[in-house]
Structure formats: structure tokens, C-alpha cells
Write a protein that holds these residues in place. Structure first.
Motif, short mmCIF file in Angstrom:
data_model
loop_
_atom_site.label_atom_id
_atom_site.label_comp_id
_atom_site.label_asym_id
_atom_site.label_seq_id
_atom_site.Cartn_x
_atom_site.Cartn_y
_atom_site.Cartn_z
N LYS A 44 79.38 49.83 30.54
CA LYS A 44 79.68 50.10 31.94
C LYS A 44 79.32 51.55 32.27
O LYS A 44 79.58 52.46 31.50
N THR A 45 78.71 51.76 33.42
CA THR A 45 78.35 53.09 33.87
C THR A 45 79.61 53.85 34.25
O THR A 45 80.44 53.33 34.99
N PRO A 46 79.77 55.09 33.75
CA PRO A 46 80.96 55.87 34.10
C PRO A 46 81.07 56.07 35.61
O PRO A 46 80.08 56.37 36.27
N GLY A 47 82.26 55.88 36.13
CA GLY A 47 82.52 56.13 37.54
C GLY A 47 82.03 55.06 38.48
O GLY A 47 82.05 55.25 39.69
N ASP A 55 85.10 59.87 40.28
CA ASP A 55 84.28 58.73 39.87
C ASP A 55 82.86 58.86 40.39
O ASP A 55 81.89 58.60 39.67
N ILE A 56 82.74 59.27 41.64
CA ILE A 56 81.40 59.42 42.23
C ILE A 56 80.65 60.53 41.52
O ILE A 56 79.45 60.41 41.23
N HIS A 57 81.35 61.61 41.19
CA HIS A 57 80.71 62.71 40.46
C HIS A 57 80.25 62.25 39.07
O HIS A 57 79.13 62.54 38.65
N GLY A 63 73.96 59.23 35.82
CA GLY A 63 72.63 58.77 36.22
C GLY A 63 71.60 59.87 36.14
O GLY A 63 70.47 59.65 35.70
N ARG A 64 71.97 61.08 36.58
CA ARG A 64 71.05 62.21 36.53
C ARG A 64 70.66 62.56 35.10
O ARG A 64 69.49 62.75 34.78
N LYS A 65 71.67 62.59 34.20
CA LYS A 65 71.39 62.93 32.81
C LYS A 65 70.51 61.89 32.14
O LYS A 65 69.59 62.23 31.38
N LYS A 121 66.51 63.87 40.38
CA LYS A 121 66.66 64.73 41.56
C LYS A 121 67.46 64.01 42.64
O LYS A 121 68.33 64.60 43.30
N TRP A 122 67.21 62.73 42.83
CA TRP A 122 67.90 61.97 43.88
C TRP A 122 69.36 61.74 43.55
O TRP A 122 70.19 61.65 44.45
N TYR A 123 69.70 61.62 42.26
CA TYR A 123 71.12 61.53 41.90
C TYR A 123 71.85 62.81 42.27
O TYR A 123 72.98 62.78 42.77
N ALA A 124 71.23 63.95 42.02
CA ALA A 124 71.84 65.23 42.39
C ALA A 124 71.99 65.33 43.91
O ALA A 124 73.01 65.78 44.43
N ALA A 125 70.97 64.86 44.64
CA ALA A 125 71.03 64.89 46.10
C ALA A 125 72.11 63.94 46.62
O ALA A 125 72.76 64.23 47.63
N LEU A 126 72.30 62.82 45.93
CA LEU A 126 73.33 61.86 46.32
C LEU A 126 74.71 62.52 46.30
O LEU A 126 75.47 62.42 47.27
#
Length: 157
Positions: A44-47, A55-57, A63-65, A121-126
Motif C-alpha cells: 500500500k502506498t503511504p498516505g 497523509d497527503i504529504h 511518489g516523488r522519491k 516534479k509534479w508530485y512536488a507541485a501537487l
């Protein structure tokens, strides 16, 4: 409840000679396994519950990592593949154009690496967009929690 057993793996090795006169060969290893594992066994993906800002963080950071790691791996794979392919002569045994052929093939893997970089990059922007849009609510929630008292710094006399 018994743990599902893993089906046995089949290893198939195929050898194909690109140019027998130059003793060049390409080895392809294929590992076949049985059907996929049940969905309950997947990680399961964390958060991914999205129940709090933490959780969102966690979700965005995980995802970014992962995307960053995949981007670096794909870029290195592209370089390695290009290095190998540029040493394979054409069907006539000539090396002319070998580097160009290798670049034309690995261009697609390099694009995959760039796409993974953009995903990171998009995960960080999210997460940045989330903080920007919900900053007011996050500040109110933060004030409602018990704040820790600042500790006095230790000084010698």
C-alpha cells in the motif's frame, strides 16, 4: 489463513548471433512466473488514505522519491544500453553509423527517464498546490492542537 504459494519460475535463455563472422551475440534472458499475486498482498502506498495533511504529504513524498529513483535508473540504463549498442556492427560488419543507430534506439529510454523526472516534479507541485489552497484551514487546525512549550536554552551561569 494459509499464505499463498509462489508458482515456480521458468528460466529461458535465447542466444542469437547478430553477425556470426565477428562472433557478436545478443543474450536474452526471460523469467516467466505464474499468475499475479492477489491484490491484498500488494504494498500500500503511504498516505493513500488521505485522512490528514500528513497523509497527503507522505503520499506526495513517497511518489516523488520513487519517481526520482526510477528517473535516475532509466537514465543510467539508457547510457549503458547505448554503450553496448554502439559496439554492434551492422549486417555487413561495418561500424559506420553504429553510434547513430544506438542513439536512435536509446532515445526512447531517455524520454522515459525524462518523463519520470517530470512525474517527480509534479508530485512536488501537487503538495505545494495543496498547501497553497488549504493553508488557512491548516493554520486553524494547527492552532487547535496542544502546542509544546519552548524549552529554555541551557547556559552556564
Amino acid at each position: 489463513m494459509p499464505k499463498p504459494t509462489k508458482p515456480p519460475e521458468k528460466n529461458i535463455t535465447k542466444n542469437r548471433s547478430v553477425n556470426p563472422s565477428l562472433h557478436g551475440s545478443v543474450n536474452i534472458s526471460i523469467v516467466k512466473t505464474g499468475g499475479g499475486q492477489p491484490a491484498a498482498a500488494e504494498e500500500k502506498t503511504p498516505g493513500s488514505d488521505f485522512l490528514s495533511n500528513e497523509d497527503i504529504h507522505k503520499f506526495c513524498e513517497d511518489g516523488r522519491k520513487r519517481a526520482r529513483k526510477r528517473a535516475v535508473e532509466r537514465a543510467l540504463d539508457a547510457e549503458m544500453l547505448e554503450g553496448r549498442l554502439q559496439n554492434i556492427p551492422d549486417v555487413n560488419g561495418a561500424m559506420a553509423g553504429a553510434r547513430a543507430r544506438a542513439r536512435r534506439v536509446t532515445r526512447w529510454l531517455k524520454r522515459i527517464a525524462q518523463a519520470e523526472k517530470m512525474i517527480a516534479k509534479w508530485y512536488a507541485a501537487l503538495y505545494s498546490a495543496f498547501e497553497r489552497e488549504y493553508e488557512a484551514q491548516l493554520v486553524k487546525i494547527g492552532k487547535g492542537r496542544a502546542q509544546q512549550k519552548p524549552q529554555r536554552p541551557f547556559h552556564w551561569r
